[in-house]
Scaffold this motif. Sequence first.
Motif, short mmCIF file in Angstrom:
data_model
loop_
_atom_site.label_atom_id
_atom_site.label_comp_id
_atom_site.label_asym_id
_atom_site.label_seq_id
_atom_site.Cartn_x
_atom_site.Cartn_y
_atom_site.Cartn_z
N ALA A 138 0.85 -1.19 0.00
CA ALA A 138 0.00 0.00 0.00
C ALA A 138 0.88 1.24 0.00
N GLN A 139 0.72 2.06 -1.05
CA GLN A 139 1.60 3.21 -1.22
C GLN A 139 0.81 4.41 -1.74
N PRO A 140 1.29 5.62 -1.43
CA PRO A 140 0.70 6.80 -2.07
C PRO A 140 1.00 6.75 -3.57
N ILE A 141 0.19 7.42 -4.34
CA ILE A 141 0.28 7.33 -5.80
C ILE A 141 1.66 7.75 -6.32
N ILE A 142 2.28 8.75 -5.72
CA ILE A 142 3.59 9.21 -6.20
C ILE A 142 4.64 8.11 -6.02
N LYS A 143 4.63 7.44 -4.89
CA LYS A 143 5.58 6.36 -4.64
C LYS A 143 5.26 5.16 -5.54
N ALA A 144 3.98 4.87 -5.72
CA ALA A 144 3.56 3.75 -6.59
C ALA A 144 4.01 4.00 -8.02
N ARG A 145 3.86 5.22 -8.51
CA ARG A 145 4.26 5.57 -9.88
C ARG A 145 5.77 5.38 -10.03
N PHE A 158 7.65 2.74 -12.55
CA PHE A 158 8.68 3.14 -13.52
C PHE A 158 9.95 2.32 -13.32
N ASP A 159 10.36 2.14 -12.06
CA ASP A 159 11.57 1.36 -11.77
C ASP A 159 11.41 -0.08 -12.24
N PHE A 160 10.24 -0.68 -12.00
CA PHE A 160 9.99 -2.06 -12.43
C PHE A 160 10.08 -2.15 -13.95
N LEU A 161 9.41 -1.26 -14.66
CA LEU A 161 9.41 -1.31 -16.12
C LEU A 161 10.81 -1.07 -16.67
N ALA A 162 11.58 -0.20 -16.03
CA ALA A 162 12.95 0.10 -16.49
C ALA A 162 13.90 -1.06 -16.25
N SER A 163 13.50 -2.03 -15.43
CA SER A 163 14.38 -3.17 -15.16
C SER A 163 14.43 -4.16 -16.33
N LEU A 210 -1.62 5.79 -14.11
CA LEU A 210 -0.54 5.63 -13.15
C LEU A 210 0.83 5.85 -13.78
N VAL A 211 1.04 5.33 -14.99
CA VAL A 211 2.38 5.35 -15.57
C VAL A 211 2.71 6.64 -16.32
N TYR A 212 1.71 7.30 -16.88
CA TYR A 212 1.96 8.51 -17.66
C TYR A 212 1.99 9.70 -16.71
N ASP A 213 3.13 10.35 -16.60
CA ASP A 213 3.27 11.42 -15.63
C ASP A 213 4.05 12.57 -16.22
N ASN A 241 10.55 1.91 -22.85
CA ASN A 241 10.51 0.55 -23.39
C ASN A 241 9.12 -0.08 -23.37
N VAL A 242 8.08 0.72 -23.17
CA VAL A 242 6.72 0.19 -23.12
C VAL A 242 5.94 0.66 -24.35
N ARG A 243 5.37 -0.32 -25.08
CA ARG A 243 4.52 0.06 -26.21
C ARG A 243 3.37 0.92 -25.69
N ASN A 244 2.94 1.89 -26.48
CA ASN A 244 1.91 2.81 -26.00
C ASN A 244 0.49 2.39 -26.40
N TYR A 245 0.28 1.10 -26.57
CA TYR A 245 -1.05 0.55 -26.80
C TYR A 245 -1.06 -0.87 -26.23
N PRO A 246 -2.23 -1.34 -25.79
CA PRO A 246 -2.30 -2.65 -25.16
C PRO A 246 -2.56 -3.76 -26.17
N THR A 247 -2.34 -4.97 -25.72
CA THR A 247 -2.79 -6.16 -26.43
C THR A 247 -3.97 -6.71 -25.66
N ASP A 248 -5.07 -6.94 -26.35
CA ASP A 248 -6.27 -7.49 -25.73
C ASP A 248 -6.10 -8.99 -25.61
N ALA A 249 -6.03 -9.49 -24.39
CA ALA A 249 -5.81 -10.93 -24.15
C ALA A 249 -6.89 -11.79 -24.79
N THR A 250 -8.08 -11.24 -24.96
CA THR A 250 -9.17 -12.04 -25.53
C THR A 250 -8.95 -12.31 -27.02
#
Length: 153
Positions: A62-69, A73-78, A100-103, A110-119
């Motif tokens: 459980a984190q405030p939004i700034i820390k969560a963001r 970012f750190d996770f994605l950059a890994s 959350l991620v766009y700030d 390194n993240v594509r800017n559109y999702p893939t629909d799992a369905t």
Amino acid sequence: MRLFLDCEFTRLSAAAKLISLALVAEDGREFYVELLDSWREEDCSDFVVEVVLPQLWGGSNAQPIIKARSALFDFLASFDEVLEIVTDAPQYDWELFIELVYDDGKWPRNVRNYPTDATTLDATSDGVPLPHHALLDARIIASMFTESNPKKG
């Protein structure tokens, strides 16, 4: 690299507010966060109050939004490779992920800017019913599309 996204949020509407977000990578790496300051219980549907909120883990998750963001970012950059975000509910999960991620005009390089629909993908298994916990659901969704999905705790 595919990352399987799942979110829990306050209600099924355009006014949905993010409660928790999880990503499970094909290689088994995981990210999970619960937001402390982006929603209130009064914002939640009866279903969310009865089913989702009791499953929240709290603690260091459980984190405030700034820390969560920052943690997101750190996770994605890994990751060295381009990341494809896969979700079974792009109309909700992707939109909440973006919030959350766009700030301040910044998007992870390194993240594509559109999702893939799992369905739209061919699942390797049927999975099991989702328990409505972001990380547990993301693990199940990931397992449906990967031959072997090691779990990290």
